[in-house]
Design a protein around this motif. Structure first.
Motif, PDB file in Angstrom:
ATOM      1  N   THR A   7       0.839  -1.208   0.000  1.00 47.29           N
ATOM      2  CA  THR A   7       0.000   0.000   0.000  1.00 47.29           C
ATOM      3  C   THR A   7       0.868   1.249   0.000  1.00 47.29           C
ATOM      4  OG1 THR A   7      -1.783  -1.139   1.165  1.00 47.29           O
ATOM      5  CG2 THR A   7      -1.761   1.260   1.305  1.00 47.29           C
ATOM      6  N   ILE A   8       1.840   1.288   0.885  1.00 49.05           N
ATOM      7  CA  ILE A   8       2.744   2.438   0.983  1.00 49.05           C
ATOM      8  C   ILE A   8       3.543   2.587  -0.309  1.00 49.05           C
ATOM      9  CG2 ILE A   8       4.789   3.314   2.210  1.00 49.05           C
ATOM     10  CD1 ILE A   8       3.499   1.888   4.745  1.00 49.05           C
ATOM     11  N   GLY A   9       4.025   1.475  -0.826  1.00 51.96           N
ATOM     12  CA  GLY A   9       4.802   1.496  -2.067  1.00 51.96           C
ATOM     13  C   GLY A   9       4.001   2.000  -3.256  1.00 51.96           C
ATOM     14  N   GLU A  10       2.727   1.633  -3.327  1.00 57.82           N
ATOM     15  CA  GLU A  10       1.896   2.091  -4.441  1.00 57.82           C
ATOM     16  C   GLU A  10       1.700   3.603  -4.407  1.00 57.82           C
ATOM     17  OE1 GLU A  10      -1.677  -0.271  -4.432  1.00 57.82           O
ATOM     18  OE2 GLU A  10      -0.594  -2.062  -5.117  1.00 57.82           O
ATOM     19  N   VAL A  11       1.481   4.158  -3.219  1.00 59.05           N
ATOM     20  CA  VAL A  11       1.336   5.613  -3.122  1.00 59.05           C
ATOM     21  C   VAL A  11       2.664   6.283  -3.462  1.00 59.05           C
ATOM     22  CG1 VAL A  11       0.785   7.554  -1.608  1.00 59.05           C
ATOM     23  CG2 VAL A  11      -0.544   5.427  -1.443  1.00 59.05           C
ATOM     24  N   HIS A  12       3.765   5.746  -2.959  1.00 61.87           N
ATOM     25  CA  HIS A  12       5.095   6.261  -3.305  1.00 61.87           C
ATOM     26  C   HIS A  12       5.253   6.261  -4.828  1.00 61.87           C
ATOM     27  CE1 HIS A  12       9.526   6.033  -3.804  1.00 61.87           C
ATOM     28  NE2 HIS A  12       9.591   6.690  -2.656  1.00 61.87           N
ATOM     29  N   GLY A  13       4.816   5.198  -5.477  1.00 58.93           N
ATOM     30  CA  GLY A  13       4.899   5.104  -6.933  1.00 58.93           C
ATOM     31  C   GLY A  13       4.038   6.141  -7.645  1.00 58.93           C
ATOM     32  N   GLU A  14       2.895   6.482  -7.078  1.00 55.13           N
ATOM     33  CA  GLU A  14       2.052   7.528  -7.670  1.00 55.13           C
ATOM     34  C   GLU A  14       2.790   8.867  -7.699  1.00 55.13           C
ATOM     35  OE1 GLU A  14      -1.751   7.947  -5.738  1.00 55.13           O
ATOM     36  OE2 GLU A  14      -2.037   5.760  -5.709  1.00 55.13           O
ATOM     37  N   PHE A  15       3.533   9.152  -6.659  1.00 55.18           N
ATOM     38  CA  PHE A  15       4.247  10.423  -6.581  1.00 55.18           C
ATOM     39  C   PHE A  15       5.532  10.407  -7.395  1.00 55.18           C
ATOM     40  CE2 PHE A  15       1.308  11.126  -3.245  1.00 55.18           C
ATOM     41  CZ  PHE A  15       1.275  12.485  -2.970  1.00 55.18           C
ATOM     42  N   PHE A  16       6.219   9.275  -7.427  1.00 60.28           N
ATOM     43  CA  PHE A  16       7.541   9.251  -8.031  1.00 60.28           C
ATOM     44  C   PHE A  16       7.626   8.528  -9.370  1.00 60.28           C
ATOM     45  CE2 PHE A  16       8.460  10.147  -3.561  1.00 60.28           C
ATOM     46  CZ  PHE A  16       9.187  11.314  -3.731  1.00 60.28           C
ATOM     47  N   GLY A  17       6.619   7.727  -9.737  1.00 57.14           N
ATOM     48  CA  GLY A  17       6.538   7.112 -11.057  1.00 57.14           C
ATOM     49  C   GLY A  17       7.865   6.877 -11.745  1.00 57.14           C
ATOM     50  N   GLU A  18       8.087   7.625 -12.813  1.00 53.76           N
ATOM     51  CA  GLU A  18       9.301   7.462 -13.620  1.00 53.76           C
ATOM     52  C   GLU A  18      10.539   8.105 -12.989  1.00 53.76           C
ATOM     53  OE1 GLU A  18       9.721   5.515 -16.335  1.00 53.76           O
ATOM     54  OE2 GLU A  18       7.703   4.863 -15.770  1.00 53.76           O
ATOM     55  N   ILE A  19      10.357   8.874 -11.933  1.00 55.64           N
ATOM     56  CA  ILE A  19      11.504   9.487 -11.249  1.00 55.64           C
ATOM     57  C   ILE A  19      12.343   8.391 -10.612  1.00 55.64           C
ATOM     58  CG2 ILE A  19      12.203  11.066  -9.400  1.00 55.64           C
ATOM     59  CD1 ILE A  19       9.411  12.456  -9.885  1.00 55.64           C
ATOM     60  N   ARG A  20      11.661   7.454  -9.975  1.00 58.59           N
ATOM     61  CA  ARG A  20      12.252   6.264  -9.379  1.00 58.59           C
ATOM     62  C   ARG A  20      13.531   6.526  -8.578  1.00 58.59           C
ATOM     63  NH1 ARG A  20      12.337   1.723 -13.764  1.00 58.59           N
ATOM     64  NH2 ARG A  20      13.070   0.594 -11.950  1.00 58.59           N
ATOM     65  N   PRO A  21      13.412   7.281  -7.480  1.00 64.82           N
ATOM     66  CA  PRO A  21      14.590   7.516  -6.636  1.00 64.82           C
ATOM     67  C   PRO A  21      15.023   6.229  -5.942  1.00 64.82           C
ATOM     68  CG  PRO A  21      12.612   8.267  -5.514  1.00 64.82           C
ATOM     69  CD  PRO A  21      12.195   7.858  -6.913  1.00 64.82           C
ATOM     70  N   ALA A  22      16.245   6.209  -5.468  1.00 61.74           N
ATOM     71  CA  ALA A  22      16.666   5.116  -4.598  1.00 61.74           C
ATOM     72  C   ALA A  22      15.759   5.183  -3.377  1.00 61.74           C
ATOM     73  CB  ALA A  22      18.130   5.295  -4.192  1.00 61.74           C
ATOM     74  N   ALA A  23      15.284   4.043  -2.917  1.00 60.18           N
ATOM     75  CA  ALA A  23      14.312   4.053  -1.818  1.00 60.18           C
ATOM     76  C   ALA A  23      14.610   2.927  -0.835  1.00 60.18           C
ATOM     77  CB  ALA A  23      12.894   3.907  -2.361  1.00 60.18           C
ATOM     78  N   THR A  24      14.336   3.218   0.418  1.00 60.84           N
ATOM     79  CA  THR A  24      14.486   2.241   1.484  1.00 60.84           C
ATOM     80  C   THR A  24      13.212   2.250   2.302  1.00 60.84           C
ATOM     81  OG1 THR A  24      16.864   2.672   1.607  1.00 60.84           O
ATOM     82  CG2 THR A  24      15.852   1.617   3.520  1.00 60.84           C
ATOM     83  N   MET A  25      12.754   1.049   2.678  1.00 63.02           N
ATOM     84  CA  MET A  25      11.626   0.940   3.592  1.00 63.02           C
ATOM     85  C   MET A  25      12.059   0.043   4.736  1.00 63.02           C
ATOM     86  SD  MET A  25       7.682  -0.399   3.026  1.00 63.02           S
ATOM     87  CE  MET A  25       7.367   0.722   1.671  1.00 63.02           C
ATOM     88  N   VAL A  26      11.883   0.541   5.953  1.00 61.35           N
ATOM     89  CA  VAL A  26      12.328  -0.170   7.145  1.00 61.35           C
ATOM     90  C   VAL A  26      11.176  -0.254   8.132  1.00 61.35           C
ATOM     91  CG1 VAL A  26      13.948  -0.112   9.074  1.00 61.35           C
ATOM     92  CG2 VAL A  26      14.669   0.710   6.835  1.00 61.35           C
ATOM     93  N   GLU A  27      10.976  -1.429   8.702  1.00 62.75           N
ATOM     94  CA  GLU A  27       9.984  -1.559   9.757  1.00 62.75           C
ATOM     95  C   GLU A  27      10.616  -1.143  11.077  1.00 62.75           C
ATOM     96  OE1 GLU A  27       6.613  -4.714  11.008  1.00 62.75           O
ATOM     97  OE2 GLU A  27       8.659  -5.510  11.076  1.00 62.75           O
ATOM     98  N   VAL A  28       9.893  -0.305  11.821  1.00 61.97           N
ATOM     99  CA  VAL A  28      10.362   0.167  13.121  1.00 61.97           C
ATOM    100  C   VAL A  28       9.317  -0.180  14.179  1.00 61.97           C
ATOM    101  CG1 VAL A  28      11.756   2.036  12.142  1.00 61.97           C
ATOM    102  CG2 VAL A  28       9.370   2.469  12.734  1.00 61.97           C
ATOM    103  N   SER A  29       9.732  -0.188  15.428  1.00 61.84           N
ATOM    104  CA  SER A  29       8.800  -0.565  16.501  1.00 61.84           C
ATOM    105  C   SER A  29       7.807   0.541  16.820  1.00 61.84           C
ATOM    106  CB  SER A  29       9.564  -0.962  17.763  1.00 61.84           C
ATOM    107  OG  SER A  29      10.311   0.131  18.244  1.00 61.84           O
ATOM    108  N   GLY A  30       8.129   1.776  16.462  1.00 64.23           N
ATOM    109  CA  GLY A  30       7.208   2.865  16.718  1.00 64.23           C
ATOM    110  C   GLY A  30       7.720   4.152  16.128  1.00 64.23           C
ATOM    111  N   LEU A  31       6.795   5.096  15.955  1.00 59.81           N
ATOM    112  CA  LEU A  31       7.139   6.425  15.464  1.00 59.81           C
ATOM    113  C   LEU A  31       6.847   7.424  16.579  1.00 59.81           C
ATOM    114  CD1 LEU A  31       5.774   5.958  11.836  1.00 59.81           C
ATOM    115  CD2 LEU A  31       8.161   6.041  12.544  1.00 59.81           C
ATOM    116  N   ILE A  32       6.753   8.687  16.274  1.00 58.47           N
ATOM    117  CA  ILE A  32       6.624   9.732  17.280  1.00 58.47           C
ATOM    118  C   ILE A  32       5.327   9.629  18.096  1.00 58.47           C
ATOM    119  CG2 ILE A  32       5.590  11.461  15.767  1.00 58.47           C
ATOM    120  CD1 ILE A  32       8.388  12.155  18.283  1.00 58.47           C
ATOM    121  N   GLY A  33       4.334   8.953  17.574  1.00 60.86           N
ATOM    122  CA  GLY A  33       3.083   8.731  18.297  1.00 60.86           C
ATOM    123  C   GLY A  33       2.417   7.474  17.761  1.00 60.86           C
TER     124      GLY A  33
END
Length: 131
Positions: A88-114
Motif C-alpha cells: 500500500t505504501i509502495g503504491e502511493v510512493h509510486g504515484e508520486f515518483f513514477g518514472e523518477i524512481r529515486p533510490a528508496a528504502t523501507m524499514v519496519e520500526v517498533s514505533g514512530l513519534i506517536g
C-alpha cells in the motif's frame, strides 16, 4: 555556501532544533515527515495509504519552498510500523515518483513519534546547477 531552512511553523521545530527541510547548494534534505494537518495533528490515524499520501504532499511542499520538486528527489527513506503495509505504501510512493524512481528504502520500526502514525518519510533531492 549558504543554508536555507524551510519551516512548517510547528512549535516542535524550534523546541527540538530542526527544520522541515534544509537546502545547501544544490542539495535539499527533507526531515522525517509524518501525516499531519496544518495544526500539527495526526491525519488518518492508523491508515497507511492516507498517511503516506499526506506525508508526501508535505514533502512536495517543502521541496517547492526550497526551490526543488519531486523530479529532483534522488532518495527516499520510509519508516513503517508494519512491514505488511509495504505494498500500500509502495503504491502511493509510486504515484508520486513514477518514472523518477529515486533510490528508496523501507524499514519496519517498533514505533514512530506517536502511536497514531504508521509511516514516516524522508527525502533527499539534488537540483541541477542550471535551475
Amino acid at each position: 555556501m549558504g543554508r536555507r531552512r524551510v519551516s512548517t511553523g510547528t512549535e516542535w521545530e524550534p523546541k527540538v532544533g530542526y527544520s522541515r527541510a534544509v537546502r545547501v547548494g544544490n542539495r535539499v534534505l527533507v526531515s522525517g515527515t509524518t501525516a499531519t494537518d496544518e495544526d500539527g495533528n495526526p491525519v488518518a490515524p492508523g491508515d497507511p495509504e492516507i498517511q503516506t499520501r499526506r506525508a508526501l504532499e508535505i514533502i512536495r511542499e517543502a521541496l517547492e519552498e526550497a526551490g526543488a520538486d519531486l523530479e529532483h528527489v534522488v532518495r527516499t527513506r520510509m519508516y513503517v510500523t508494519n512491514a505488511d503495509d509495504w505494498e500500500t505504501i509502495g503504491e502511493v510512493h509510486g504515484e508520486f515518483f513514477g518514472e523518477i524512481r529515486p533510490a528508496a528504502t523501507m524499514v519496519e520500526v517498533s514505533g514512530l513519534i506517536g502511536p497514531e502514525y504508521v509511516v514516516e518519510i524522508e527525502a533527499e533531492a539534488v537540483v541541477p546547477a542550471d535551475e
